[in-house]
Every structure is written in C-alpha cells, then in structure tokens.
Design an enzyme around this catalytic site. Structure first.
Site, short mmCIF file in Angstrom:
data_model
loop_
_atom_site.label_atom_id
_atom_site.label_comp_id
_atom_site.label_asym_id
_atom_site.label_seq_id
_atom_site.Cartn_x
_atom_site.Cartn_y
_atom_site.Cartn_z
N ASP A 1 7.86 44.54 54.43
CA ASP A 1 9.11 43.93 54.89
C ASP A 1 10.02 44.97 55.54
O ASP A 1 10.54 44.79 56.64
CB ASP A 1 9.80 43.28 53.68
CG ASP A 1 11.01 42.45 54.03
OD1 ASP A 1 11.07 41.91 55.16
OD2 ASP A 1 11.90 42.32 53.18
N HIS B 1 7.88 35.17 51.98
CA HIS B 1 8.75 36.04 51.19
C HIS B 1 10.25 35.81 51.39
O HIS B 1 11.03 36.19 50.53
CB HIS B 1 8.41 37.53 51.42
CG HIS B 1 8.93 38.10 52.71
ND1 HIS B 1 8.24 38.02 53.90
CD2 HIS B 1 10.07 38.75 53.01
CE1 HIS B 1 8.93 38.60 54.85
NE2 HIS B 1 10.05 39.06 54.35
N ASP B 2 10.64 35.18 52.47
CA ASP B 2 12.08 34.94 52.67
C ASP B 2 12.46 33.48 52.44
O ASP B 2 13.61 33.10 52.70
CB ASP B 2 12.50 35.38 54.09
CG ASP B 2 12.66 36.90 54.20
OD1 ASP B 2 13.16 37.51 53.24
OD2 ASP B 2 12.29 37.46 55.25
N GLU C 1 15.23 33.09 49.70
CA GLU C 1 16.51 33.71 50.07
C GLU C 1 17.19 33.00 51.24
O GLU C 1 18.40 32.86 51.27
CB GLU C 1 16.26 35.18 50.42
CG GLU C 1 17.50 36.04 50.40
CD GLU C 1 17.15 37.52 50.39
OE1 GLU C 1 16.44 37.96 49.47
OE2 GLU C 1 17.57 38.23 51.31
N ASP C 2 16.41 32.57 52.21
CA ASP C 2 17.00 32.11 53.48
C ASP C 2 16.77 30.64 53.82
O ASP C 2 17.15 30.22 54.93
CB ASP C 2 16.46 32.97 54.63
CG ASP C 2 16.88 34.43 54.50
OD1 ASP C 2 17.94 34.69 53.90
OD2 ASP C 2 16.14 35.32 54.98
N HIS D 1 8.65 37.70 62.29
CA HIS D 1 8.79 38.68 61.20
C HIS D 1 7.82 38.36 60.06
O HIS D 1 7.15 39.25 59.53
CB HIS D 1 10.25 38.66 60.72
CG HIS D 1 10.48 39.35 59.41
ND1 HIS D 1 10.25 40.70 59.22
CD2 HIS D 1 10.92 38.88 58.20
CE1 HIS D 1 10.55 41.03 57.96
NE2 HIS D 1 10.95 39.95 57.33
ZN ZN Z 1 11.78 39.78 55.35
#
Ligand code: ZN
Length: 181
Positions: free
Chosen positions: A121, A60-61, A64-65, A34
């Site tokens: 995204d 980019h994640d 968050e993750d 991704h």
């Molecule tokens: Zn993403």
C-alpha cells in the site's frame, strides 16, 4: 472457493464499492488502479501462492473508504480476508494526525501478512506521489508524506525483503523527484 473465482469476485466487489472515487493525484486516476497495483505487488511477492492476501489487497480500503462492513467481508469472502483488511484499516473516528501517528505506532505489532499488505500500500502511494502529484500539495507537504511513509515502514521491516526494496525504491524516487523540484 476456487482461487480465480475468489480473486475476480474481490475485483468486482472492490470496483463497485469504490465507484466514482479517484486517487488524490492531479491525474485523477480511478481508485481501482491503486487497488490493482497493491494486489499485483502482493501477487508477485507471494508468487501467486496466497490468494486470500491478494484478495485482501484488492479489498484493503473498503472498510475505510466505502460503506462496506466487516461482517459483509466475512460473508462475501472469509474471516481471514476480513481480518487482514481490518488490520490495515484506520479508525476514522479519530483526527487525521492521530490516525497517522497510530499507523506508525501499531505497525510493528501487525501480523506478517498485514505488514506485507501495508508495505504494498505504502509503495503504491509513494509511486503515486511521483507519477501524479496531488494538486495543491507543496514540496514540503509531499516530503512530509514520504517521511511519514518511511516512519510507518520502519515498523514493517523483517518480513519480506523484496517488498521492502520496492518501497525503498519508491521512496528514493519520490525524494529525488522532490529535490529536483
Ligand atoms: Zn490503499
């Protein structure tokens, strides 16, 4: 930093941070697929001219993750990249429905480059719904996911027509596939 070094460093950083994570689709693709797709969409969109944005696509994640912190992104990369990633990061202390609502509400006030990142995204996410639907998601739930993507993207328009077209194509393909059952 040299741009090729920056991008390969971002790729390694993201791959290590997301180790063991998979996408939610039935094919369980590695999560890094991704990130690579988002970065490539951005690279085509800017014709290779904005390495920080492409690196932010890879990263980019991470906030968050993964356990990555904002300060870590600043020191490993730079303030511009950290700020772009920060702009597309949900507040995980909020309930899921509230986070989804805030994505729609905040989309129009994002900076132009963060809007491009979010468009890439959302495009990758909707392509994923067709290529590898999440196991256990009903048709209605998938349609609801597409509708929510469209609602977020409504607030991202006017910045990059080509990226918008990629999203529209992905959303239409998803709706067609879902209508066919
Ligand atoms: Zn993403």
């Amino acid at each position: 930093m040299d741009e090729v070094l920056l991008l390969t460093r971002a790729f390694v950083f993201a791959a290590e941070k997301h180790t063991g994570q998979t996408r939610k689709g039935e094919n369980k693709e590695p999560y890094v697929n991704h990130l690579a797709e988002v970065a490539h969409l951005l690279a085509v969109a800017v014709q290779g001219r904005d390495a920080n944005l492409i690196a932010a696509g890879l990263l980019h994640d991470t906030l968050e993750d993964t356990d990555t912190t904002y300060a870590e992104l600043v020191s490993a990369f730079n303030e511009d990249i950290a700020s772009l990633v920060g702009e597309v990061t949900d507040d995980k202390s909020l309930p899921k429905q509230e986070r989804k609502r805030l994505q729609v509400e905040h989309a129009p006030s994002r900076t132009d480059r963060a809007k491009m990142l979010k468009l890439a995204d959302k495009t990758s996410n909707l392509r994923g719904i067709v290529a590898s639907p999440p196991a256990g998601w009903s048709i209605e739930r998938r349609l609801e996911y597409v509708r929510w993507g469209r609602d977020v993207v409504a607030g991202l328009r006017g910045v990059h027509p080509w990226l918008e077209a990629q999203f529209d194509e992905a959303a239409e393909a998803a709706e067609r596939a879902l209508a066919d059952g």
